[in-house]
Motif scaffolding. Sequence first.
Motif, short mmCIF file in Angstrom:
data_model
loop_
_atom_site.label_atom_id
_atom_site.label_comp_id
_atom_site.label_asym_id
_atom_site.label_seq_id
_atom_site.Cartn_x
_atom_site.Cartn_y
_atom_site.Cartn_z
N VAL A 1 -19.55 -3.50 27.62
CA VAL A 1 -20.96 -4.34 27.28
C VAL A 1 -22.04 -3.11 27.66
O VAL A 1 -23.04 -2.99 26.44
CB VAL A 1 -20.86 -5.42 28.08
CG1 VAL A 1 -22.31 -6.52 27.21
CG2 VAL A 1 -19.50 -5.85 27.41
N ALA A 2 -22.50 -2.88 28.60
CA ALA A 2 -23.97 -1.75 28.75
C ALA A 2 -23.39 -0.33 28.00
O ALA A 2 -24.72 -0.13 27.20
CB ALA A 2 -23.93 -1.03 29.84
N ALA A 3 -22.37 -0.20 27.63
CA ALA A 3 -22.37 1.02 26.84
C ALA A 3 -21.88 0.46 25.50
O ALA A 3 -22.54 1.97 24.69
CB ALA A 3 -20.61 1.81 27.45
N ASP A 4 -21.78 -0.59 25.49
CA ASP A 4 -21.54 -1.11 23.55
C ASP A 4 -23.10 -1.15 23.35
O ASP A 4 -23.82 -1.10 21.74
CB ASP A 4 -21.19 -2.83 23.21
CG ASP A 4 -19.54 -1.90 23.58
OD1 ASP A 4 -19.09 -1.13 23.45
OD2 ASP A 4 -18.85 -3.07 23.23
N ILE A 5 -24.28 -1.82 24.16
CA ILE A 5 -25.45 -1.49 23.88
C ILE A 5 -26.08 -0.43 23.66
O ILE A 5 -27.05 -0.36 22.59
CB ILE A 5 -26.35 -2.23 24.90
CG1 ILE A 5 -25.81 -4.19 25.08
CG2 ILE A 5 -28.04 -2.27 24.98
CD1 ILE A 5 -26.37 -4.88 26.32
N LYS A 6 -25.55 0.05 24.19
CA LYS A 6 -26.33 1.77 24.34
C LYS A 6 -25.91 2.84 23.23
O LYS A 6 -27.12 3.04 22.32
CB LYS A 6 -26.05 2.97 25.35
CG LYS A 6 -26.73 2.63 26.70
CD LYS A 6 -25.79 3.20 27.81
CE LYS A 6 -26.57 3.23 29.35
NZ LYS A 6 -26.23 4.44 29.77
N THR A 7 -24.96 2.41 22.48
CA THR A 7 -24.04 3.15 21.25
C THR A 7 -24.99 2.87 19.90
O THR A 7 -25.30 2.67 19.10
CB THR A 7 -22.99 2.34 21.29
OG1 THR A 7 -22.41 3.21 22.31
CG2 THR A 7 -22.28 2.97 19.54
N ASN B 1 -31.03 -3.09 16.54
CA ASN B 1 -30.23 -4.14 16.15
C ASN B 1 -30.41 -4.95 16.94
O ASN B 1 -29.24 -5.65 18.18
CB ASN B 1 -28.76 -4.11 16.17
CG ASN B 1 -27.92 -5.31 14.64
OD1 ASN B 1 -28.46 -6.17 15.04
ND2 ASN B 1 -26.46 -4.76 14.23
N PRO B 2 -31.04 -5.85 17.24
CA PRO B 2 -31.60 -6.78 17.67
C PRO B 2 -30.83 -7.94 17.78
O PRO B 2 -30.13 -8.77 19.15
CB PRO B 2 -32.99 -7.48 17.39
CG PRO B 2 -33.09 -6.79 16.29
CD PRO B 2 -32.10 -5.60 15.63
N ILE B 3 -29.51 -8.44 16.94
CA ILE B 3 -29.24 -9.35 17.01
C ILE B 3 -27.12 -9.44 17.43
O ILE B 3 -27.27 -10.08 18.30
CB ILE B 3 -28.74 -9.44 15.25
CG1 ILE B 3 -29.57 -10.57 14.84
CG2 ILE B 3 -27.42 -10.97 15.52
CD1 ILE B 3 -29.88 -10.26 13.38
N ALA B 4 -27.18 -8.25 17.43
CA ALA B 4 -26.28 -7.00 18.68
C ALA B 4 -25.95 -7.30 20.05
O ALA B 4 -25.89 -7.47 20.69
CB ALA B 4 -26.21 -6.18 18.16
N ILE B 5 -27.33 -6.86 19.92
CA ILE B 5 -27.95 -6.57 21.88
C ILE B 5 -27.80 -8.10 22.35
O ILE B 5 -27.80 -8.47 23.30
CB ILE B 5 -29.71 -5.72 21.74
CG1 ILE B 5 -29.47 -4.35 21.54
CG2 ILE B 5 -30.09 -5.55 22.89
CD1 ILE B 5 -29.99 -3.72 21.47
N THR B 6 -28.61 -8.72 21.41
CA THR B 6 -28.89 -10.68 21.95
C THR B 6 -27.55 -11.13 22.16
O THR B 6 -27.35 -11.79 23.31
CB THR B 6 -29.68 -11.06 20.95
OG1 THR B 6 -30.88 -10.69 20.82
CG2 THR B 6 -30.04 -12.65 21.15
N ARG B 7 -26.64 -10.81 21.33
CA ARG B 7 -24.93 -11.32 21.16
C ARG B 7 -24.32 -10.93 22.61
O ARG B 7 -24.24 -11.54 23.39
CB ARG B 7 -24.26 -10.94 19.88
CG ARG B 7 -23.05 -11.37 19.96
CD ARG B 7 -22.34 -11.48 18.71
NE ARG B 7 -22.26 -9.94 18.35
CZ ARG B 7 -22.31 -9.36 18.09
NH1 ARG B 7 -23.23 -9.96 16.70
NH2 ARG B 7 -22.02 -7.99 17.12
N TYR C 1 -22.99 -12.99 26.06
CA TYR C 1 -22.54 -12.54 26.77
C TYR C 1 -22.26 -11.82 27.99
O TYR C 1 -21.73 -12.44 29.21
CB TYR C 1 -21.45 -11.40 26.44
CG TYR C 1 -20.30 -11.53 26.59
CD1 TYR C 1 -19.05 -12.35 26.75
CD2 TYR C 1 -19.62 -9.79 27.02
CE1 TYR C 1 -17.76 -12.62 26.40
CE2 TYR C 1 -17.96 -9.76 27.40
CZ TYR C 1 -17.37 -11.04 27.41
OH TYR C 1 -16.07 -10.93 27.98
N ILE C 2 -23.16 -11.07 28.73
CA ILE C 2 -23.41 -10.32 30.37
C ILE C 2 -24.07 -12.02 30.98
O ILE C 2 -23.32 -11.72 32.03
CB ILE C 2 -24.58 -9.91 29.90
CG1 ILE C 2 -23.85 -8.22 29.74
CG2 ILE C 2 -24.91 -9.38 31.92
CD1 ILE C 2 -24.76 -6.99 29.34
N SER C 3 -24.98 -13.48 30.21
CA SER C 3 -24.96 -14.01 31.13
C SER C 3 -24.36 -14.84 30.99
O SER C 3 -23.89 -15.92 31.96
CB SER C 3 -26.34 -14.55 30.62
OG SER C 3 -27.42 -14.07 30.56
#
Length: 124
Positions: A89-95, A102-108, A112-114
Amino acid sequence: MNTEKDLRVSVLLDYYSPMLTDKQRDVIDLYYNEDLSLSEIAEHEKITRQGVRDSIKRGEQTLYEMEEKFRLAERSDKFSALIKEIMEVAADIKTECGGGCNPIAITRRADYISELAEKNKELF
């Protein structure tokens, strides 16, 4: 003795070996980790082949009982899988941030991590 070895015993030995007698720990290590035959272990330990078999069986039973009670190996496996998933998930955030965040994708993904942490808090 079963021709199929339960290789999980080798992992359980790492967690619970102090719960075994010295003899059980030695013969299980030789059987599972060093891949010696019962005859080779009997010669090495200067006991009968049946004595080796009995010692392995009693030791295996102790290891299974300890895992049933404490679930250390199971929890470790779950923890490893959780860490792997968090890293993905962290790698996805970096991508996501690579081509403009994209704040919506990062928030999502943060949610998910939480969620992962909440579902797995008994591991900690």
